[in-house]
Design an enzyme around this catalytic site. Structure first.
Site, PDB file in Angstrom:
ATOM      1  N   LYS A  76     -41.339 -28.874  52.640  1.00 40.78           N
ATOM      2  CA  LYS A  76     -40.398 -29.645  51.889  1.00 40.78           C
ATOM      3  C   LYS A  76     -41.236 -30.948  51.900  1.00 40.78           C
ATOM      4  O   LYS A  76     -42.033 -31.536  52.834  1.00 40.78           O
ATOM      5  CB  LYS A  76     -39.299 -29.852  52.664  1.00 40.78           C
ATOM      6  CG  LYS A  76     -38.192 -30.821  52.197  1.00 40.78           C
ATOM      7  CD  LYS A  76     -36.846 -30.606  52.741  1.00 40.78           C
ATOM      8  CE  LYS A  76     -35.715 -31.531  52.120  1.00 40.78           C
ATOM      9  NZ  LYS A  76     -34.588 -31.521  52.826  1.00 40.78           N
ATOM     10  N   SER A 151     -30.487 -30.325  50.088  1.00 39.24           N
ATOM     11  CA  SER A 151     -31.813 -31.182  49.483  1.00 39.24           C
ATOM     12  C   SER A 151     -32.920 -30.323  49.481  1.00 39.24           C
ATOM     13  O   SER A 151     -33.901 -30.607  48.704  1.00 39.24           O
ATOM     14  CB  SER A 151     -31.759 -32.476  50.007  1.00 39.24           C
ATOM     15  OG  SER A 151     -32.177 -32.344  51.259  1.00 39.24           O
ATOM     16  N   SER A 175     -28.340 -29.251  54.140  1.00 43.66           N
ATOM     17  CA  SER A 175     -29.688 -28.994  53.281  1.00 43.66           C
ATOM     18  C   SER A 175     -30.631 -27.906  53.567  1.00 43.66           C
ATOM     19  O   SER A 175     -31.390 -27.602  52.716  1.00 43.66           O
ATOM     20  CB  SER A 175     -30.464 -30.191  53.159  1.00 43.66           C
ATOM     21  OG  SER A 175     -29.816 -31.151  52.411  1.00 43.66           O
TER      22      SER A 175
END
Ligand code: GLN
Length: 484
Positions: A76, A151, A175
């Site tokens: 990420k 997210s 997330s």
């Protein structure tokens, strides 16, 4: 080879049926082909990945390898990566190249894993749909008109579309678990303090925790074993031995006490998701577990509490982005105040600004007691409910999300509806507990997730419960059409 799990690929590498270079090339080819339609990656590290793969192959040849050497993964874009753009999904950091590695990145690098690229995400991890990213929304591989969740939506879309066999994520209020659920994957958020937060760009420091998104619990166990553990550079990381998660996967479930909170089955839950939870429980009973009804009486306070605590912490954490030290700086400022206000005004998107304003408000002198202090008290009540529940049960189960993936643009106009998508997730972060989401079926041809919440540092039990369910089912083996 892209249909294999990380564990299966590890076996193939070890048996020299496959080289890391071949494997890496195959994923890079898939990224090139499919990423334009999904927007899952912000940065693809073509050359660097191939060089790392060759180095891994050399290690495997001279027997200097471990279980992870040569396996590709994606990070990420919230994890600082030396020499690589680390944007956090924001225009503010669009020009930021990190001078150092986050601990998570460093540990996987040292193990010899191959970094394919950095994945798209909601701006500064604030979002549940990946629509707040400066780099545009990510599409759900199961249905490109729908969101992949957020997210960590880029990580989830990349793994679901088989563009990477695993990816890291972060979970402040759902997330990892929510995007894993909406894309048919396994996602684990460990206990707060289990994994180092060093080099992970901070959103809400008392809630943020790193984890992974994978196909199976077995894969998650493999990765968690390498990323967990004490880090002297993170004062909130806990100095406690890391169990061998893989070795414990077969721990029998006979006698496992599963708590089913009645509050999870509220009118906001899609009845078909609720039915899928009950179907999953039938399998657990078959495996020898018993189900007990429990109550988390302060559960309803978790979303409002989260949306005071998280913005408060973010307003403080994001004050470092001032146009002076790093990140976006406005053109020709007339004075210091102009530099601050225009750099921040231009660099941050609408959701981030909303959070900073909310956070500054709840921390301001006149409102601190009414909001921030009150939220700290309700946070304690929420945590206490879980502690009481764990006196009588070993794990808590329920849905990961109230509905399957929703449409792109469907909730962007109404932040409260968007926030409610994490209703089953937020409380777990407020309490600092570990949680995992695993695929448990389909509703409207879209995957839905079962959430398993554990007691502090009981990741072993979560992973073994998830693994044994996955031996009885094949939801985790399903691949979205067009990506087989
Ligand atoms: N959706 C939640 C939020 O927007 C959780 C985000 C996260 O876990 N990073 O704050």
């Amino acid at each position: 080879m892209h249909t294999k799990t990380l564990t299966e690929l590890a076996r193939d590498l070890k048996a020299r049926k496959l080289s890391s270079e071949e494997l890496t090339r195959s994923y890079l080819t898939r990224i090139e082909r499919f990423n334009p339609q999904l927007n899952a990656f912000i940065t693809v590290l073509q050359e660097e990945a191939l060089a790392a793969a060759r180095a891994a192959d050399a290690r495997i040849k001279c027997a200097d390898a471990n279980a992870l050497t040569g396996l590709p993964l994606a990070h990420k874009d919230i994890f600082c990566t030396a020499g690589v753009k680390t944007s956090c999904g924001s225009k503010m950091l669009d020009n930021f190249v990190s001078p150092y590695d986050a601990t998570v990145v460093e540990r996987f690098r040292q193990a010899g894993m191959v970094l394919l690229g950095k994945t798209n995400m909601d701006e500064f991890a604030m979002g549940s749909s990946n629509e707040t990213s400066f780099y545009g929304p990510v599409k759900n591989p199961w249905d490109p008109t729908r969101v992949p969740g957020g997210s960590s939506g880029g990580s989830a879309a990349a793994v679901a579309a088989r563009l990477a066999p695993a990816a890291t994520g972060t979970d402040t209020g759902g997330s990892i678990r929510q995007p894993a659920a909406l894309t048919g994957l396994t996602g684990i958020k460990p206990t707060y303090g289990r994994v180092s937060r060093y080099g992970m760009i901070a959103f809400a420091s008392s809630l943020d925790q790193a984890g992974v998104i994978t196909y199976t619990a077995e894969d998650a166990a493999l990765l968690l074993g390498a990323m967990a553990g004490f880090d002297p550079r993170d004062s909130t990381s806990v100095d406690r031995p890391v169990p061998d998660y893989t070795a414990e996967l077969e721990r029998p479930l006979k006698g496992l006490r599963i708590g089913l909170p009645k509050e999870f089955f509220d009118p906001g839950l899609d009845g078909r998701v609720g039915a899928a939870v009950h179907a999953a429980l039938t399998i657990y009973k078959k495996l020898g577990a018993e189900v007990r009804d429990i109550s988390l009486p302060n559960f309803w306070l978790s979303v409002p509490t989260y949306y005071v605590v998280a913005p408060a912490e973010c307003s403080s954490n994001l004050s470092r982005f001032d146009g002076v030290r790093f990140g976006h700086r406005c053109e020709s400022p007339v004075d210091l105040l102009d530099l601050y206000t225009r750099s921040r005004g231009e660099g941050f998107g609408a959701e981030v600004k909303r959070r900073i304003m909310t956070g500054t408000y709840v921390l301001s002198a006149g409102y601190y007691d009414a909001y921030y202090l009150k939220a700290q008290k309700t946070r304690t009540l929420i945590r206490q409910d879980f502690i009481t529940a764990f006196e009588n049960v070993d794990v808590i189960m329920g849905p990961s999300t109230p509905t399957p993936a929703f449409g792109l643009g469907e909730k962007t106009g109404d932040p409260i509806t968007m926030y409610l998508n994490d209703i089953y997730a937020n409380g777990v972060n407020l309490a600092g507990l570990p949680g995992i989401s695993i695929p448990m079926g389909f509703v409207d041809k879209l995957p839905v997730g079962l959430q398993i919440i554990g007691n502090y540092f009981d990741e072993t039990r979560l992973l073994s419960a998830a693994h044994q369910y996955q031996r009885e089912t094949d939801w985790h083996r399903q691949i979205p059409r067009g990506f087989e």
